[in-house]
Scaffold this motif. Structure first.
Motif, PDB file in Angstrom:
ATOM      1  N   ASN A 309      22.576  28.657  11.234  1.00  0.00           N
ATOM      2  CA  ASN A 309      22.564  30.041  11.700  1.00  0.00           C
ATOM      3  C   ASN A 309      23.232  30.171  13.063  1.00  0.00           C
ATOM      4  OD1 ASN A 309      21.319  31.139   9.456  1.00  0.00           O
ATOM      5  ND2 ASN A 309      19.258  30.836  10.253  1.00  0.00           N
ATOM      6  N   ARG A 310      23.167  29.101  13.858  1.00  0.00           N
ATOM      7  CA  ARG A 310      23.810  29.108  15.173  1.00  0.00           C
ATOM      8  C   ARG A 310      25.329  29.232  15.051  1.00  0.00           C
ATOM      9  NH1 ARG A 310      26.550  29.240  18.818  1.00  0.00           N
ATOM     10  NH2 ARG A 310      26.316  28.500  20.965  1.00  0.00           N
ATOM     11  N   TRP A 311      25.887  28.818  13.878  1.00  0.00           N
ATOM     12  CA  TRP A 311      27.338  28.806  13.718  1.00  0.00           C
ATOM     13  C   TRP A 311      27.874  30.071  13.064  1.00  0.00           C
ATOM     14  CZ3 TRP A 311      29.475  25.249  16.489  1.00  0.00           C
ATOM     15  CH2 TRP A 311      28.844  24.017  16.677  1.00  0.00           C
ATOM     16  N   ILE A 312      27.018  30.970  12.596  1.00  0.00           N
ATOM     17  CA  ILE A 312      27.494  32.107  11.803  1.00  0.00           C
ATOM     18  C   ILE A 312      28.489  32.970  12.583  1.00  0.00           C
ATOM     19  CG2 ILE A 312      26.791  34.293  10.771  1.00  0.00           C
ATOM     20  CD1 ILE A 312      24.312  32.902   9.702  1.00  0.00           C
ATOM     21  N   LEU A 349      20.074  22.079   1.863  1.00  0.00           N
ATOM     22  CA  LEU A 349      20.463  22.334   3.250  1.00  0.00           C
ATOM     23  C   LEU A 349      20.798  23.791   3.530  1.00  0.00           C
ATOM     24  CD1 LEU A 349      22.848  19.284   3.826  1.00  0.00           C
ATOM     25  CD2 LEU A 349      20.529  19.552   4.701  1.00  0.00           C
ATOM     26  N   VAL A 350      21.553  24.405   2.623  1.00  0.00           N
ATOM     27  CA  VAL A 350      22.097  25.732   2.914  1.00  0.00           C
ATOM     28  C   VAL A 350      21.863  26.673   1.739  1.00  0.00           C
ATOM     29  CG1 VAL A 350      23.881  24.859   4.467  1.00  0.00           C
ATOM     30  CG2 VAL A 350      24.361  25.040   2.037  1.00  0.00           C
ATOM     31  N   ASP A 351      21.917  27.960   2.030  1.00  0.00           N
ATOM     32  CA  ASP A 351      21.824  28.946   0.965  1.00  0.00           C
ATOM     33  C   ASP A 351      23.223  29.460   0.634  1.00  0.00           C
ATOM     34  OD1 ASP A 351      22.489  30.695   3.021  1.00  0.00           O
ATOM     35  OD2 ASP A 351      20.408  31.305   3.345  1.00  0.00           O
ATOM     36  N   GLU A 352      23.298  30.257  -0.399  1.00  0.00           N
ATOM     37  CA  GLU A 352      24.590  30.748  -0.876  1.00  0.00           C
ATOM     38  C   GLU A 352      25.301  31.581   0.179  1.00  0.00           C
ATOM     39  OE1 GLU A 352      26.378  33.487  -4.544  1.00  0.00           O
ATOM     40  OE2 GLU A 352      24.259  32.936  -4.477  1.00  0.00           O
ATOM     41  N   ALA A 353      24.533  32.351   0.950  1.00  0.00           N
ATOM     42  CA  ALA A 353      25.140  33.216   1.966  1.00  0.00           C
ATOM     43  C   ALA A 353      25.891  32.395   3.008  1.00  0.00           C
ATOM     44  CB  ALA A 353      24.063  34.073   2.636  1.00  0.00           C
ATOM     45  N   PHE A 354      25.312  31.272   3.409  1.00  0.00           N
ATOM     46  CA  PHE A 354      26.005  30.475   4.427  1.00  0.00           C
ATOM     47  C   PHE A 354      27.176  29.713   3.821  1.00  0.00           C
ATOM     48  CE2 PHE A 354      26.950  27.086   7.329  1.00  0.00           C
ATOM     49  CZ  PHE A 354      26.899  27.743   8.552  1.00  0.00           C
ATOM     50  N   LEU A 355      27.010  29.210   2.601  1.00  0.00           N
ATOM     51  CA  LEU A 355      28.121  28.512   1.962  1.00  0.00           C
ATOM     52  C   LEU A 355      29.341  29.417   1.840  1.00  0.00           C
ATOM     53  CD1 LEU A 355      26.502  26.361  -0.870  1.00  0.00           C
ATOM     54  CD2 LEU A 355      27.790  25.548   1.112  1.00  0.00           C
ATOM     55  N   ARG A 356      29.100  30.702   1.659  1.00  0.00           N
ATOM     56  CA  ARG A 356      30.201  31.644   1.561  1.00  0.00           C
ATOM     57  C   ARG A 356      30.984  31.720   2.874  1.00  0.00           C
ATOM     58  NH1 ARG A 356      27.346  35.665   0.395  1.00  0.00           N
ATOM     59  NH2 ARG A 356      27.442  36.817   2.360  1.00  0.00           N
TER      60      ARG A 356
END
Length: 448
Positions: A309-312, A349-356
């Motif tokens: 989330n820090r990288w979004i 590790l990650v959800d779909e929203a971040f993978l996008r």
């Protein structure tokens, strides 16, 4: 799945220009963008810590020209009785005089050190740094298939994986590499780093913001580059050029910085030292213009989701926001290729929203039998082990197929090292005999 057998020899470093930025000349105090009073305090702190120094040495310590800049500061300090000449050498000018701090100067230096104990190269104004990073972004090198075959020449990679890595590197944005351990994710990232290191850029030793100093240049993280190119990138035969440029900037190889389990959320913001009272730039600022590899992602002490989330915002806007201990937030360019490398399943590790939001996702899977054979042949040749297909067939049948064991790209290297060690102990040539392979397998493999 096709096999990329990359045997192209390196023909030398791939040259890259510094980009659209070169530190301007410093001819006066106004050119520094810093307050003369602040620079006077810096000189007094240098003398307080270092003792007696010549004028030229003081200029070198604060990385500012002596003529027209440092000499003007010292004239004022002498007039106000903060420093004094301790010895002089006739005919060499005031730069050769040795100076010392007076008792009055010590009092002022101590007052300055209550605000900050920084006593090093004069910093560059924060906004000047931001503009320099933006202008040097254009200096990045775009890779082609030919370039990729050069930088990955030591690795055996499937054709499908190979063709996905080049566009990922060209994106300059983000890469998420995942797959079982031991298949070369870190080696691929380091190969990318070698390409980046063939290019140069300028960074300042330190930054100045609201009276605070942020240390940027790190001898551990940054590699110095020879200052031997003209503006068009041509070599000058080793002679230093542009010697009048602002000496507060240092020419480096574009950075390749690796962080692992030690990474924390705090390490991604300005780190303020309560003792020295100045800041250390976070990893991503030190990596600006280059690559930041987050190795073994998911093994950090903070939750992966919190870290991601820090990288979004930086990944989407190519801007980062840093916070001073005073509470002020400042904007800084985010010109970093972030490479996440993990052995853990992405769903953990990650959800779909971040993978996008991650531009390129590349799976580095287990090698095929053909790829494993090619890796083993290369490693055996490098270790001076007599290779034969019969020995490899025995290894695969007895130690992989019968035991339902997965092949890893790192196994050939480790098994060959075992064979060399065993052969050395037994005082026999290293060969791929059944006996030697069984010795190596028993010493290396552990059933979990």
């Amino acid at each position: 799945m096709g096999l990329v057998t990359i045997m192209t020899k390196q023909t030398g470093q791939i040259s890259g220009a510094v980009g659209g930025f070169s530190p301007p000349q410093i001819n006066s105090l106004e050119d520094t963008g810093l307050s003369p009073l602040w620079l006077q305090d810096l000189i007094l702190k240098v003398l307080y810590f270092r003792g007696y120094l010549t004028g030229f040495k003081i200029a070198e310590e604060i990385t500012l020209p002596f003529a027209g800049v440092t000499d003007q500061l010292m004239v004022t300090l002498k007039q106000e009785k903060f420093i004094e000449v301790k010895s002089s050498q006739g005919g060499l000018g005031e730069g050769a005089y040795t100076y010392g701090i007076t008792s009055q100067g010590i009092l002022r230096a101590r007052e300055a050190m209550e605000r900050s104990q920084y006593a090093g190269p004069a910093p560059v104004p924060f906004e000047v740094y931001n503009e320099a990073i933006r202008r040097q972004k254009s200096g990045r090198l775009s890779v082609t298939t030919r370039t990729m075959r050069q930088i990955l020449s030591q690795l055996v990679i499937s054709e499908s994986t190979f063709q996905r890595l080049g566009p990922a590197l060209n994106s300059g944005s983000s890469i998420f590499m995942y797959g079982p351990p031991g298949n070369g994710k870190t080696s691929i990232a380091r190969a990318f780093g070698n390409l980046v290191l063939s290019q140069n850029m300028y960074i300042p030793y330190a930054l100045y913001l609201d009276g605070q100093v942020i240390k940027v240049y790190d001898a551990v993280s940054h590699s110095l580059a020879p200052d031997t190119e003209t503006a068009n990138g041509a070599s000058t035969g080793g002679l230093r050029t542009n010697t009048r440029r602002d000496p507060r900037w240092v020419r480096i190889r574009r950075p390749f910085i690796v962080v692992g389990g030690e990474l924390t959320l705090e390490g991604l913001d300005l780190v303020f030292d309560d003792t020295t009272k100045f800041y250390e730039a976070p990893f991503q600022v030190k990596a600006n213009g280059g690559i930041l590899l987050i190795d073994d992602f998911g093994r950090q002490q903070v939750r992966p989701r919190d870290l991601l989330n820090r990288w979004i915002v930086p990944l989407e806007n190519r801007l980062d926001y840093l916070r001073l201990h005073t509470g002020r937030k400042v904007e800084v360019p985010f010109d970093v290729l972030i490479v996440f490398s993990t052995n853990l399943p992405p769903k953990d590790l990650v959800d779909e929203a971040f993978l996008r939001r991650l531009r390129h996702k590349v799976e580095i899977g287990d090698p095929s039998f053909e790829e494993y054979r090619e890796i083993f042949k290369r490693v055996a040749q490098d270790r001076r082990i007599e290779y034969n297909d019969q020995g490899l067939a025995y290894l695969l049948q007895e130690w992989y197929i019968k035991r339902n064991r997965k092949m890893r790209a790192s196994h050939p290297r480790d098994l060959c090292d075992q064979i060399v060690d065993i052969a050395s102990y037994l005082a026999v040539p290293p060969v791929m005999s059944r006996e030697m392979i069984d010795h190596a397998g028993k010493a290396y493999f552990v059933d979990i």
